[in-house]
Design an enzyme around this catalytic site. Sequence first.
Site, PDB file in Angstrom:
ATOM      1  N   ASP A   9       0.869  -1.168   0.000  1.00 22.86           N
ATOM      2  CA  ASP A   9       0.000   0.000   0.000  1.00 22.86           C
ATOM      3  C   ASP A   9       0.914   1.229   0.000  1.00 22.86           C
ATOM      4  O   ASP A   9       2.128   1.108   0.230  1.00 22.86           O
ATOM      5  CB  ASP A   9      -0.888  -0.041   1.240  1.00 22.86           C
ATOM      6  CG  ASP A   9      -1.783   1.170   1.378  1.00 22.86           C
ATOM      7  OD1 ASP A   9      -2.342   1.616   0.364  1.00 22.86           O
ATOM      8  OD2 ASP A   9      -1.905   1.680   2.509  1.00 22.86           O
ATOM      9  N   ASP A  11      -0.176   5.063   1.113  1.00 19.24           N
ATOM     10  CA  ASP A  11      -0.465   5.956   2.237  1.00 19.24           C
ATOM     11  C   ASP A  11      -0.481   5.177   3.541  1.00 19.24           C
ATOM     12  O   ASP A  11      -1.246   4.211   3.688  1.00 19.24           O
ATOM     13  CB  ASP A  11      -1.823   6.641   2.048  1.00 19.24           C
ATOM     14  CG  ASP A  11      -1.889   7.444   0.763  1.00 19.24           C
ATOM     15  OD1 ASP A  11      -1.710   8.658   0.813  1.00 19.24           O
ATOM     16  OD2 ASP A  11      -2.120   6.828  -0.309  1.00 19.24           O
ATOM     17  N   ASP A 168      -1.946  -0.925   5.930  1.00 18.40           N
ATOM     18  CA  ASP A 168      -2.143  -0.463   7.298  1.00 18.40           C
ATOM     19  C   ASP A 168      -3.594  -0.395   7.744  1.00 18.40           C
ATOM     20  O   ASP A 168      -3.871   0.100   8.839  1.00 18.40           O
ATOM     21  CB  ASP A 168      -1.502   0.919   7.478  1.00 18.40           C
ATOM     22  CG  ASP A 168      -2.204   1.985   6.650  1.00 18.40           C
ATOM     23  OD1 ASP A 168      -2.619   3.008   7.224  1.00 18.40           O
ATOM     24  OD2 ASP A 168      -2.339   1.800   5.430  1.00 18.40           O
TER      25      ASP A 168
END
Length: 218
Positions: A9, A11, A168
Amino acid sequence: MTPSTILFDLDGTLLDTAPDMGEAANRVLAEFDLPPLTAEQIYTHTSFGARGLLTAGFGEQAKHQDPIALRARFLYHYGQAICQGTQVYPGIDALLDKLTHLAMRWGIVTNKPEGLTHQLLDHFPRLQAAQVIVGADTYAHAKPHPLPLLEAAKTLDCAPECCFYVGDIENDTRAAHAANMKSIVAGWGYVGDPALIRNWEADHIFTTPTQLSAFLGS
């Protein structure tokens, strides 16, 4: 199982984009004479993009707004100042060095629009070395649908079961499992309440990129 390929990922995983994402949201809120988001709200909602940040900012008023128009205003402001406060997380450069040392393939699969993803990565040459970069609009579906992960793995000529996905938020774990990939939680990102991570049923949880790097070398 040691992965042969890792997808990340963006961000909250490779980059701390919260300062610039939050600023873009606050500029939209200012257009409606609404108070800015707090630092806590920004870091809690950045991984959910424009929708998460603007929903937090508008509160009950969100249901009276056009979400498409609001998102367009957010993306405009974000694109105008995309890398004022964004930084690479500590330990990511060393992690990328480890991937090079191990001759591991790696890529980026994000829910940020592809155009803005490349615009942002122009500021981070190390991340531009990703062997595949997939944005929210690259294919017909975005995460948590497995399609972006599966297409990224296909581009890298990697079977999904030999690929790990690092993210996250819970939707990253869901996307990984739906794609038959192993999931890794980037505990250094915008994970929210750490106590809830265990409920995501991820395959691995690491609190720093250094821990992930050590895992890969073990």
